[in-house]
Design a protein around this motif. Structure first.
Motif, mmCIF file in Angstrom:
data_model
loop_
_atom_site.group_PDB
_atom_site.id
_atom_site.type_symbol
_atom_site.label_atom_id
_atom_site.label_comp_id
_atom_site.label_asym_id
_atom_site.label_seq_id
_atom_site.Cartn_x
_atom_site.Cartn_y
_atom_site.Cartn_z
ATOM 1 N N LYS A 183 -41.469 -22.654 62.501
ATOM 2 C CA LYS A 183 -40.747 -22.653 63.773
ATOM 3 C C LYS A 183 -40.830 -21.306 64.482
ATOM 4 O O LYS A 183 -40.894 -21.249 65.717
ATOM 5 C CB LYS A 183 -39.279 -23.022 63.531
ATOM 6 N N ALA A 187 -42.344 -20.594 68.225
ATOM 7 C CA ALA A 187 -41.502 -20.006 69.276
ATOM 8 C C ALA A 187 -41.992 -18.627 69.714
ATOM 9 O O ALA A 187 -41.281 -17.931 70.440
ATOM 10 C CB ALA A 187 -40.056 -19.907 68.791
ATOM 11 N N ILE A 192 -36.072 -19.044 69.852
ATOM 12 C CA ILE A 192 -35.752 -19.982 68.771
ATOM 13 C C ILE A 192 -34.237 -20.108 68.689
ATOM 14 O O ILE A 192 -33.509 -19.115 68.690
ATOM 15 C CB ILE A 192 -36.362 -19.534 67.422
ATOM 16 N N THR A 230 -40.155 -13.208 69.038
ATOM 17 C CA THR A 230 -39.304 -14.382 69.245
ATOM 18 C C THR A 230 -37.866 -13.956 69.453
ATOM 19 O O THR A 230 -37.320 -13.197 68.655
ATOM 20 C CB THR A 230 -39.381 -15.331 68.028
#
Length: 431
Positions: A183, A187, A192, A230
């Motif tokens: 993830k 991102a 995120i 991120t």
């Protein structure tokens, strides 16, 4: 010919003078474009992209700086003026909000935090709109056109947490048949959203802290460090400070996540917002169900305006969708879920079997009345829904935002046969 030495990703103090100098250098380089080699052309393209990002970032920052300089202090403004000022500053908010002072303070903090890239921690009861607030922060920042990745930390099994967040390499564990991005990589350059961060186990907290400090991740089964840019926005409905005191949440991670802290008040403290949400969710439900917005009787509206909403905005949304589905043109108290319906309506729905021998006042009788009313409403909802979708179960599941398997379980519970509704729909078409 002079080519900029700065590569994208390098950060320096942004100013208009500096940007003008970079633009002039880029223009000078472009005059030689026909004589440049391919690597130099690619370098110029990267510099042009980085320059655009800097201009966008400066634009966001200038907007907030100018707004702050031009406006009076918060203490000089009424709640209505503060709400109006947010809207006039092109504040992006996908929904409706009122002028509750606690909510306005949360939105103003979010507006100021949005262009900074700092970590944000959002707390509040379940259903108060924490994910919506995370999207607001993303949409009002300089990463608005980049990815927004949402992760529910409480829904990931402990043994898959590291792989889910950071990815894995082929063969890292049984079932890892290929390389997979996590993830955080997905991102990259965006945001995120780590929902239910209080459910993250301690080993996962240690790894998350490492990412926040070093901005680097490591896929499971790999020794290679991957740098990620991120922005982290986390949310919780639990008291992280209390969890930290109990040793169930790392104190250093709590302070890392809570650089900017936003608290969302429950809906029962922002009742001025309820009429706005009626209209907003009513239009949303009408569009989803392809019908006109439902109307409410005066007594139903009075009841819903005074209701406490323990499930907050999520519960209100579900109620409006239920009313829109079951009531048709006009909704009244009998269309409410049985467990929140006024007592007189619950007794009426339970029918004459509750009797007049005094037992109807017992706790067991009341529970039974609620169960009967709930079952009746549920069966009516399913039959009406199947009739509208021609007996297609998957279509009913989509309209109700439910899993198909869950709808099948409900149909089996009430002995409802979807094929009968499909046959009736075919017969109507034949006529």
């Amino acid at each position: 010919m002079k080519i900029l030495d700065q590569e994208p990703g390098g950060s320096s103090t942004i100013s208009y003078a500096g940007l003008l100098e970079k633009i002039e250098i880029l223009r000078s380089a472009l005059r030689w474009a026909s004589r440049l080699d391919r690597p130099d052309i690619e370098k110029l393209l990267r510099q042009a992209s980085a320059l655009r990002d800097e201009v966008m970032q400066l634009s966001h920052k200038e907007r907030f700086v100018n707004a702050a300089a031009a406006e009076p202090t918060r203490s000089d403004l009424s709640r209505r003026q503060r709400r109006k000022a947010l809207i006039e500053r092109s504040f992006i908010f996908e929904g409706a909000f009122g002028d509750n002072p606690k909510l306005l303070e949360a939105l103003e903090i979010a507006e100021k935090a949005a262009p900074t890239g700092l970590p944000v921690l959002i707390d509040g009861e379940s259903g108060t709109g924490k994910e919506l607030m995370a999207k607001v922060i993303h949409a009002n920042g300089d990463r608005a056109d980049r990815p927004f990745i949402s992760v529910n930390c409480g829904a990931i099994p402990d043994n898959l947490l590291e792989s889910e967040l950071f990815g894995h390499c082929k063969g890292a564990f049984t079932g890892a048949v290929g390389d997979r991005k996590g993830k955080f990589e997905s991102a990259h350059t965006g945001t995120i959203f780590l929902d239910e961060i209080g459910e993250l186990p301690l080993p996962g907290q240690v790894k998350l802290l490492r990412v926040l400090e070093a901005h680097e991740i490591q896929r499971v089964g790999s020794d290679q460090l991957i740098r990620v840019d991120t922005r982290v926005v986390a949310a919780t409905n639990r008291n992280l400070r209390k969890l930290s005191d109990e040793g169930r949440f790392r104190e250093d991670l709590f302070y890392r996540l809570g650089v900017i802290h936003v608290t969302l008040p429950p809906l029962r403290e922002r009742k001025d917002e309820i009429p706005l949400l009626f209209e907003f969710f009513g239009d949303e439900a009408a569009e989803a169900l392809k019908r006109r917005p439902v109307e409410m009787t005066r007594r139903l509206r009075a009841f819903l305006l005074d209701y406490a909403y323990p499930g907050n905005i999520r519960e209100l949304r579900n109620i409006v969708y239920r009313l829109s589905c079951l009531a048709g043109q006009t909704a009244d108290l009998e269309h409410l879920p049985a467990d929140i319906r006024p007592a007189s309506q619950a007794r009426a729905a339970a029918g004459p079997e509750s009797g007049g021998d005094g037992q109807s006042l017992s706790a067991d009788a009341l529970s039974e009345a609620k169960r009967i009313a709930s079952d009746l409403a549920e069966r009516e909802f399913l039959e009406r829904g199947l009739q509208e979708v021609g007996g297609i179960v998957i279509e009913l599941a989509k309209r109700c935002n439910m899993n198909r398997s869950h709808v099948q379980v409900l149909l089996k519970k009430h002995g409802i046969q979807s094929k009968e509704f499909r046959a009736a729909a075919r017969a109507d078409k034949a006529i």
